[in-house]
Design an enzyme around this catalytic site. Structure first.
Site, PDB file in Angstrom:
ATOM      1  CB  CYS A 243      13.157   9.222   7.874  1.00  0.00           C
ATOM      2  SG  CYS A 243      11.453   8.861   7.438  1.00  0.00           S
TER       3      CYS A 243
ATOM      4  CE  LYS B 246      -2.041   2.398   3.248  1.00  0.00           C
ATOM      5  NZ  LYS B 246      -2.020   3.759   2.608  1.00  0.00           N
TER       6      LYS B 246
ATOM      7  CB  SER C 266       4.021   8.883  11.843  1.00  0.00           C
ATOM      8  OG  SER C 266       2.915   8.039  12.135  1.00  0.00           O
TER       9      SER C 266
ATOM     10  CG  LEU D 200       8.838   3.871  13.331  1.00  0.00           C
ATOM     11  CD1 LEU D 200       8.436   3.500  14.744  1.00  0.00           C
ATOM     12  CD2 LEU D 200       7.691   3.674  12.352  1.00  0.00           C
TER      13      LEU D 200
END
Length: 534
Positions: free
Chosen positions: A305, A198, A250, A272
């Site tokens: 990130c 996805k 996140s 993350l």
């Protein structure tokens, strides 16, 4: 069968004059056909961040579509798992070649969907070329059956096998839509798995382009499925169908996924958030450090990130470094063009623009000083924001600890190495860091004291990220697991041990008592230790 895409190759001068949406329009309808969704599915419109023009009209998947995607993938995976690893590797090697041959297509798509510059988009192409080549060449060795030391020399024949997990779920973000879509899928496929992915809806076309090219490279149909839709709707179905979860996003979402994976007793790898620090020592080459800081803080408009949001500079060189850094920041060219002339592009969404502006406004209201930038640029496009440098940021300000994920960095002086380490480590995150010094040994020693999964010495982030033979990932609230290196592939496998006991077993031979047997084993263990056996 691969979908034929039109050849829209053009020189940089023509490309720079074209509207983003015109270049993507011919691709979007054909790529959207690869989404697992019903013919009468609801549709979602995606727009170009730089001007709001329409880019894609995509079908939205339902929970039932996700279930069907897993069913198709699982069926295809059985034959793929039985395919020799070297044959799988040849598919990935061909994918590598096709990506480089047709790089302008994906560069255009990345730019139109994400808003980043062509320079930053090209880093995604380079990343996938490195990753594909590395795993295509190392997977056969990493996955081969290995002899292991048995319980007893010679008489215990022990081997380790690697089996694929089955169907891996990859949830990939919008900030590196090609790199993180394909980069996490390549080792999963090479390990013998199928993938249901996805991608973020905003950047789904970049992921779909990768899927289409992988099938063109020879991947059997059904092995890489794409679903599109909101996580709150599709998340449960993605978890229920999955044998392993790979998520980039996140920290809050990652914690939820980790909990759900734990309930299901499947593995998960999570990259993350980060609040990454750069440390400039008193002996650093200030020109190189200032140039490196620009790339560290503002690549991909800060939507990275592993980008730097905190700059710690030794007080003895603080003023001079800041002067050189600000000069480079002020010289940066902002814009949305299809050539390599711009240094920084647009933010990707209104929520990211609001986050950056909110952090700057909060800091200024509480006493911070804007050294550069600090304002939106609607004259360039609806989501442009200047590269921004703040001084005087204190702990009560939101940007002190919270990840901004945009073109915002704060600068701080320090007086000692211990202080720099303490302040750099004063975060719940631990993803990436950067150290600048003329003394490599000193830099590596400092790097080892920093709480981060990767640390770059005299480089922003690319040295560690590009070292694909080494693991990449975060500590603390920056995640679990690693991508790249052996671990980046073996995490998608189940290890199996087969131990064949020969001649004698673990009971005493006939007519030998247990005390005598125990004594004989004890003596054997002593001899084995003295002989250096492991």
């Amino acid at each position: 069968m691969s979908i034929e895409l039109p050849d829209l190759t053009m020189n940089d001068e023509i490309r720079a004059r074209q509207p983003f949406s015109a270049l993507a329009a011919a691709r979007a309808p054909q790529l959207a056909m690869r989404i697992s969704a019903a013919p009468d599915a609801e549709r979602v419109i995606t727009t170009a961040p730089h001007d709001g023009s329409i880019v894609g009209d995509l079908p939205v998947s339902t929970r039932e579509d996700v279930d069907e995607a897993f069913a198709v993938a699982r069926q295809a995976q059985r034959a793929w798992a039985a395919t020799p690893v070297r044959k799988r590797a040849r598919v990935i090697a061909r994918f590598h070649d096709l990506v480089l041959q047709r790089k302008n297509e994906i560069l255009d798509l990345i730019q139109v969907e994400n808003g980043k510059t062509r320079r930053d988009a090209f880093l995604e192409v380079a990343d996938i070329a490195l990753t594909a080549r590395y795993y295509a060449r190392t997977a056969p060795s990493l996955l081969k059956t290995r002899r292991r030391r048995g319980a007893f020399p010679v008489i215990t024949h022990t081997t380790e096998l690697r089996h694929p997990k089955g169907v891996v779920t990859v949830i990939s973000p919008w900030n590196y839509p090609f790199s993180l879509a394909a980069g996490d899928t390549i080792p999963a496929l090479l390990a013998g798995n199928a993938v249901v992915q996805k991608p973020d809806t905003q950047t789904a076309l970049s992921a779909l382009w990768a899927v289409d090219l992988m099938y063109e490279a020879g991947l059997p149909q059904g092995l890489w499925q794409i679903v599109v839709g909101p996580g709150r709707v599709l998340g449960d179905a993605l978890m229920q169908g999955s044998d392993y979860m790979m998520f980039t996003g996140s920290t809050n979402s990652g914690k939820g996924i980790a909990g759900d994976a734990g309930e299901k007793l499947i593995g998960a790898s999570l990259e993350l958030g980060g609040k990454n620090a750069m440390v400039v020592l008193d002996d650093a080459d200030l020109d190189k450090a200032a140039e490196g800081a620009v790339r560290a803080c503002f690549s991909s408009t800060g939507q990275l990130c592993i980008s730097i949001e905190r700059l710690y500079v030794h007080r003895s060189v603080f003023d001079e470094f800041v002067k050189r850094f600000l000069r480079r920041v002020e010289d940066m060219q902002l814009g949305a063009v299809f050539d390599f002339s711009c240094d920084m592009g647009s933010l990707t969404s209104r929520s990211q623009l609001a986050a950056v502006a909110g952090h700057v406004d909060d800091a200024v209201a509480k006493g911070a000083t804007v050294l550069a930038g600090g304002r939106a640029r609607p004259d360039l496009g609806p989501l442009f924001y200047e590269p921004t440098v703040l001084a005087g940021v204190t702990s009560e300000m939101e940007c002190y600890r919270e990840e901004t994920f945009g073109p915002l960095v704060s600068v701080y002086p320090f007086d000692s190495i211990d202080e720099a380490v303490r302040r750099a480590n004063d975060t719940t995150y631990g993803l990436n860091a950067s150290v600048w010094t003329r003394n490599g040994k000193r830099g590596r020693a400092l790097a080892a004291r920093l709480y981060a999964g990767t640390v770059n010495v005299n480089e922003a982030f690319a040295a560690a990220w590009g070292s694909v033979d080494a693991p990449m990932g975060g500590m603390g609230e920056s995640g679990l697991g690693r991508r790249h290196g052996a671990e980046g592939l073996l995490k998608y496998t189940e290890a199996q041990t087969i131990a064949h006991q020969r001649v004698i077993g673990f009971r005493p031979p006939a007519r030998m008592s247990y005390p005598l047997w125990a004594g004989a084993l004890t003596a054997a263990f002593v001899v084995m230790k003295k002989a250096g056996m492991k």
